[in-house]
Design an enzyme around this catalytic site. Sequence first.
Site, mmCIF file in Angstrom:
data_model
loop_
_atom_site.group_PDB
_atom_site.id
_atom_site.type_symbol
_atom_site.label_atom_id
_atom_site.label_comp_id
_atom_site.label_asym_id
_atom_site.label_seq_id
_atom_site.Cartn_x
_atom_site.Cartn_y
_atom_site.Cartn_z
ATOM 1 N N ASN A 1 49.580 79.062 26.066
ATOM 2 C CA ASN A 1 49.231 77.844 25.327
ATOM 3 C C ASN A 1 47.915 77.227 25.762
ATOM 4 O O ASN A 1 47.322 76.449 25.036
ATOM 5 C CB ASN A 1 50.348 76.801 25.471
ATOM 6 N N GLN B 1 54.070 79.855 21.207
ATOM 7 C CA GLN B 1 52.755 79.793 20.554
ATOM 8 C C GLN B 1 52.531 80.925 19.549
ATOM 9 O O GLN B 1 51.512 80.937 18.857
ATOM 10 C CB GLN B 1 51.631 79.806 21.612
ATOM 11 N N SER C 1 59.755 76.712 18.610
ATOM 12 C CA SER C 1 59.770 75.256 18.489
ATOM 13 C C SER C 1 59.094 74.884 17.172
ATOM 14 O O SER C 1 57.924 75.212 16.950
ATOM 15 C CB SER C 1 58.998 74.661 19.669
ATOM 16 N N THR D 1 76.088 67.478 18.449
ATOM 17 C CA THR D 1 76.000 67.504 16.984
ATOM 18 C C THR D 1 74.609 67.974 16.572
ATOM 19 O O THR D 1 73.597 67.528 17.114
ATOM 20 C CB THR D 1 76.296 66.087 16.425
ATOM 21 N N CYS E 1 39.956 69.187 37.272
ATOM 22 C CA CYS E 1 38.943 68.222 37.707
ATOM 23 C C CYS E 1 39.491 67.299 38.792
ATOM 24 O O CYS E 1 40.678 67.239 39.046
ATOM 25 C CB CYS E 1 38.434 67.416 36.529
HETATM 26 N N1 PLP Z 1 56.260 76.931 25.915
HETATM 27 C C1 PLP Z 1 55.004 76.874 25.474
HETATM 28 C C2 PLP Z 1 54.123 78.069 25.634
HETATM 29 C C3 PLP Z 1 54.526 75.718 24.867
HETATM 30 O O1 PLP Z 1 53.262 75.662 24.428
HETATM 31 C C4 PLP Z 1 55.398 74.601 24.733
HETATM 32 C C5 PLP Z 1 54.896 73.328 24.155
HETATM 33 O O2 PLP Z 1 53.813 72.892 24.456
HETATM 34 C C6 PLP Z 1 56.705 74.720 25.196
HETATM 35 C C7 PLP Z 1 57.112 75.895 25.789
HETATM 36 C C8 PLP Z 1 57.686 73.581 25.078
HETATM 37 O O3 PLP Z 1 58.044 73.385 23.732
HETATM 38 P P1 PLP Z 1 58.861 72.096 23.270
HETATM 39 O O4 PLP Z 1 57.870 71.046 22.964
HETATM 40 O O5 PLP Z 1 59.589 72.518 22.022
HETATM 41 O O6 PLP Z 1 59.802 71.757 24.347
#
Ligand code: PLP
Length: 378
Positions: free
Chosen positions: A151, A179, A199, A237, A329
């Site tokens: 990500n 991703q 997600s 639920t 940074c």
């Molecule tokens: N894994 C990766 C590579 C992600 O980029 C993210 C979200 O930024 C997540 C897991 C977590 O996803 P969620 O926001 O659905 O918990």
Amino acid sequence: MTPVYFDNAASTPLAHEVLEEMLPYLRQHFGNPSSIHAFGRTTRSAIEKARKTVAEIFNISPSEIFFTSCASEANNQAIISGTRTLNCKHLITSKIEHHAVLHAVEYVAKNDAVKISYLQTNAKGQINLNELEQLLISNPQSFVSLMHGNNEIGNLNDIATIAQLCKANQAYFHSDTVQTVGHYQHDLQNIKTDFIVGSAHKFHGPKGVGFIYVKGDNKIGPYIHGGSQERNMRGGTENVAGIVGLAKALELAYAGMQTHQAHILALKTSMIEKLKIAIPGIQFNGDCENCTTSLYTVLSISLPPSEENDMLLMNLDINKIAASGGSACTSGATESSHVIEAIQGDTNRGTVRFSFSRYNTMAEVDYVVHVLKKYYVS
Ligand code: PLP
């Protein structure tokens, strides 16, 4: 200039078709899917329809998909419940996974009798499959967790080959595919992973809903304990409107995938070329300059040492550009990133991640390059 949203790896805007599909489940269809009356049967059937849609996209059985509240939960379930129920003794991962994986791995290390190995990454953030193979050979009953697309720096792992290596060594393979779901094809009859996750808000669906794919013969326990929802795999639920939205968003993403991919890839490649001309000394983090071995949606840039670096995200924001940090940074102006720290040689350089969606335009790329040039070329 209207605001430029180049932070789609963080979250994407909800597609209007998705909202339309969800609205009846927020307005009139409110029944609890576990209820046996007609109100409940309506929402139950919407969930099962969504499960079938998701399963068809991944070429698997609907019984292998379980809806969750997000991908973090799905990653936790795969890693914590997975290693426990499958009696794994050794967990292999890398230092550049998302925290939803890394912190779950740390939890396992602290609470269970599982040895942890972190694969090394080179300066481009790439792992070495020979190292993985050696670890698998010398550690029976392993569980491997390696992401598909990173990500922050966009690196893609070859999950089909990793899955083969795991199978050949009787190891389980979980991939954090957050991703790449909705952006790449995943035919799970060819890519033989044991667990993947997704997600909805990463592919123009709603927030607060995700899924875990659990390959049929892997019986793992729930992570959220409660009622018998999701065939005893997740108490709670169901988020009916969210699940309906997830399936619609996935359907749209796959129906238009080639077109979206071509459009977004053109934005990324053009931005790389324009930045190289505009900003002398610019570099690209990880492997993200190579558009075949990195996500076409992510461009992580490394700016030459400059006093502008600490204020970079703020200056972009002032210019109505939404992007994300990732700099190692020191000023506290941006959060330090474990991924950049793991791969970065020179901490004086500035890091910013731009991430694109099908709604972005070339005019936006030109504007962002123009703004960056203003700060970095006097
Ligand atoms: N894994 C990766 C590579 C992600 O980029 C993210 C979200 O930024 C997540 C897991 C977590 O996803 P969620 O926001 O659905 O918990």
